[in-house]
Design a protein around this motif. Structure first.
Motif, PDB file in Angstrom:
ATOM      1  N   LEU A  40      -7.668  -5.556   0.098  1.00 42.20           N
ATOM      2  CA  LEU A  40      -6.414  -5.665   0.572  1.00 42.20           C
ATOM      3  C   LEU A  40      -6.280  -6.711   1.297  1.00 42.20           C
ATOM      4  O   LEU A  40      -5.130  -7.466   1.141  1.00 42.20           O
ATOM      5  N   GLN A  60     -12.708  -1.937  -0.399  1.00 41.03           N
ATOM      6  CA  GLN A  60     -11.187  -1.514  -0.304  1.00 41.03           C
ATOM      7  C   GLN A  60     -10.504  -2.530   0.828  1.00 41.03           C
ATOM      8  O   GLN A  60      -9.463  -3.153   0.396  1.00 41.03           O
ATOM      9  N   ARG A 114      -5.005   0.181  -2.944  1.00 39.77           N
ATOM     10  CA  ARG A 114      -3.992   0.124  -2.498  1.00 39.77           C
ATOM     11  C   ARG A 114      -3.331   1.606  -1.795  1.00 39.77           C
ATOM     12  O   ARG A 114      -2.196   1.684  -1.607  1.00 39.77           O
ATOM     13  N   ARG A 153       3.829  -1.016   3.723  1.00 41.61           N
ATOM     14  CA  ARG A 153       3.927   0.235   2.877  1.00 41.61           C
ATOM     15  C   ARG A 153       5.076  -0.076   1.509  1.00 41.61           C
ATOM     16  O   ARG A 153       5.915  -0.893   1.742  1.00 41.61           O
ATOM     17  N   VAL A 193       0.916  -0.896   0.044  1.00 35.48           N
ATOM     18  CA  VAL A 193      -0.041  -0.035   0.129  1.00 35.48           C
ATOM     19  C   VAL A 193       1.019   1.228   0.048  1.00 35.48           C
ATOM     20  O   VAL A 193       2.332   1.129   0.532  1.00 35.48           O
TER      21      VAL A 193
END
Length: 111
Positions: free
Chosen positions: A77, A73, A53, A95, A19
């Motif tokens: 994910l 969302q 993302r 991240r 993400v």
DNA sequence: GACTTGACTAGAC
DNA sequence: AGTCTAGCCAAGT
């Protein structure tokens, strides 16, 4: 190349299971103060774009007019293996960073 | 051109 | 941790 087009191109490069935050993308595009514009660019994202993302700086799914897309969302994910902790993506682990890009080049299975 | 509106953020309590 | 505020800036009224 408009800012919006640049945003979409960049978002397309976020790999599965990673993400990025709005501010992070804005910074990568050389406009660190345009985080809100990133969100705006994502408003009209089509199904091909991995818009899910992108989360906010706290790792949370940003509120929007329709709550349904927020649920979508999170589900997307989690299907990619992104883990949440108290309603937040564990950014320290998922991240999309330069380091993550390096690891991916060397060992794709670590994505 | 003056407001208003946000899928934002960092800082201050 | 939750809530507020100020600053942000492209787009739409």
């Amino acid at each position: 190349m408009t800012f919006q087009a640049a945003v979409l191109d960049l978002v397309r490069r976020i790999p599965r299971g990673r993400v990025a935050t709005y501010g992070q993308l804005a910074t990568l595009l050389g406009r660190p103060r345009s985080a809100r514009m990133v969100g705006q660019a994502l408003r009209g994202a089509d199904g091909a774009l991995p818009w899910h993302r992108v989360v906010n700086a706290q790792g949370r799914i940003s509120p929007r007019s329709r709550a349904a897309s927020m649920l979508t969302q999170r589900i997307r994910l989690e299907q990619e293996g992104v883990l949440f902790r108290r309603g937040r993506v564990i950014l320290t682990r998922f991240r999309w960073t330069a380091a993550a890009r390096q690891r991916a080049r060397f060992k794709p299975e670590l994505l």
